[in-house]
Design a protein around this motif. Structure first.
Motif, PDB file in Angstrom:
ATOM      1  N   GLU A  80       0.801  -1.228   0.000  1.00 10.70           N
ATOM      2  CA  GLU A  80       0.000   0.000   0.000  1.00 10.70           C
ATOM      3  C   GLU A  80       0.832   1.276   0.000  1.00 10.70           C
ATOM      4  N   GLY A  81       2.111   1.187  -0.271  1.00  9.72           N
ATOM      5  CA  GLY A  81       2.967   2.362  -0.255  1.00  9.72           C
ATOM      6  C   GLY A  81       2.650   3.348  -1.367  1.00  9.72           C
ATOM      7  N   ILE A  82       3.318   4.493  -1.329  1.00  9.24           N
ATOM      8  CA  ILE A  82       3.059   5.574  -2.282  1.00  9.24           C
ATOM      9  C   ILE A  82       3.257   5.131  -3.723  1.00  9.24           C
ATOM     10  N   ALA A  83       4.332   4.406  -3.994  1.00  6.22           N
ATOM     11  CA  ALA A  83       4.584   3.962  -5.369  1.00  6.22           C
ATOM     12  C   ALA A  83       3.433   3.107  -5.891  1.00  6.22           C
ATOM     13  N   PHE A  84       2.906   2.244  -5.044  1.00  3.90           N
ATOM     14  CA  PHE A  84       1.816   1.361  -5.464  1.00  3.90           C
ATOM     15  C   PHE A  84       0.508   2.139  -5.596  1.00  3.90           C
ATOM     16  N   GLN A  85       0.320   3.160  -4.791  1.00 10.02           N
ATOM     17  CA  GLN A  85      -0.869   3.999  -4.927  1.00 10.02           C
ATOM     18  C   GLN A  85      -0.873   4.709  -6.276  1.00 10.02           C
ATOM     19  N   TYR A  86       0.285   5.207  -6.697  1.00 12.34           N
ATOM     20  CA  TYR A  86       0.359   5.912  -7.974  1.00 12.34           C
ATOM     21  C   TYR A  86       0.404   4.959  -9.163  1.00 12.34           C
TER      22      TYR A  86
END
Length: 251
Positions: A80-86
């Motif tokens: 769920e980190g930022i990279a995966f959100q984007y």
């Protein structure tokens, strides 16, 4: 061509949205790591994790009932980190999912290397953790060249979107026959490129989405990336580093 990406600390469970399409390649090593972690006390684990009581309790409880073969979530949806959100994999179309399944590899301290649709369970473990598992001095030594061997396939082209903590697992085994390109996402400040953690993570996720949407098969295709106000700068780049600068921050 393979793309390497760091994992995220925060993970979830989603067994409904997407089916798993396989199991992690190095589960034998994962089992040894799990045994080592389950043999530690709560205090030892909390110190190792360096986190709050709430997070430590959550992950300690996960460890006590952890199963590596049941109730699994596709790796690309679990982080769920930022990279995966984007990256927004939950809204990938079928062709985009096929692309990342073939090209994207998520590096993991717990699992080693993951394909996007490999089934995983939530865990907390960073590669730089001083965990003396199976007699090895740390996790870098335990994994050895396995991560490099896994991502160094076919044409030997590797696109690095991972943090230094994880990319070094691959970099130390590179040979002259490899084409290894690191994407730098930064801002110009005082005549030098400055990378800021959050923005870089955002851009890494967007780059994966960009590559999947356009089915990029050649590194040169990365140069067209123009999202989040980043543009490729030829004069700042090299054969080994592709530099992208945020336009609105340039001075």
């Amino acid at each position: 061509m393979k793309i390497i990406l760091s994992p995220a600390k925060k993970m979830n469970t989603d067994t409904d949205s997407l089916n798993c399409a396989g199991m992690p390649e190095y589960l034998e090593q994962t089992e040894r790591i799990l045994e080592w972690m389950q043999s530690r006390s709560y205090g030892e684990l909390k110190e190792m994790w360096g986190c709050s009581d709430k997070i430590a309790e959550q992950n300690f409880n996960r460890l006590t009932r952890m199963k590596l073969y049941a109730g699994l979530t596709p790796a690309i949806l679990s982080y769920e980190g930022i990279a995966f959100q984007y990256m927004a994999p939950a809204v990938f179309e079928e062709e985009q999912l096929r692309y990342v399944q073939e090209h994207l590899r998520i590096l993991s301290a717990f699992y080693g290397v993951l394909r996007p649709l490999d089934g995983v369970t939530p865990y907390r473990l960073e590669m730089q953790t001083k965990a003396a598992v199976c007699g090895y001095k740390d996790l870098y030594a335990l994994w050895g060249r396995r991560l490099y061997d896994s991502v160094r396939k076919e044409d030997g082209v590797i696109i690095n979107l991972a943090s230094r903590e994880y990319s070094r697992c691959v970099e130390q085994y590179l040979t002259d026959k490899d084409t290894y390109i690191t994407c730098i996402f930064g801002e110009l400040s005082g005549g030098r490129i400055v990378q800021k953690g959050t923005y870089a993570k955002m851009a890494r996720g967007e780059m994966v989405r960009f590559m999947a949407e356009y089915a990029i098969e050649d590194p040169a295709g990365l140069k067209a990336f123009d999202r989040l106000q980043y543009v490729y700068r030829e004069e700042l780049s090299s054969e080994k580093e592709y530099v992208f600068v945020r336009q609105n921050r340039e001075k």
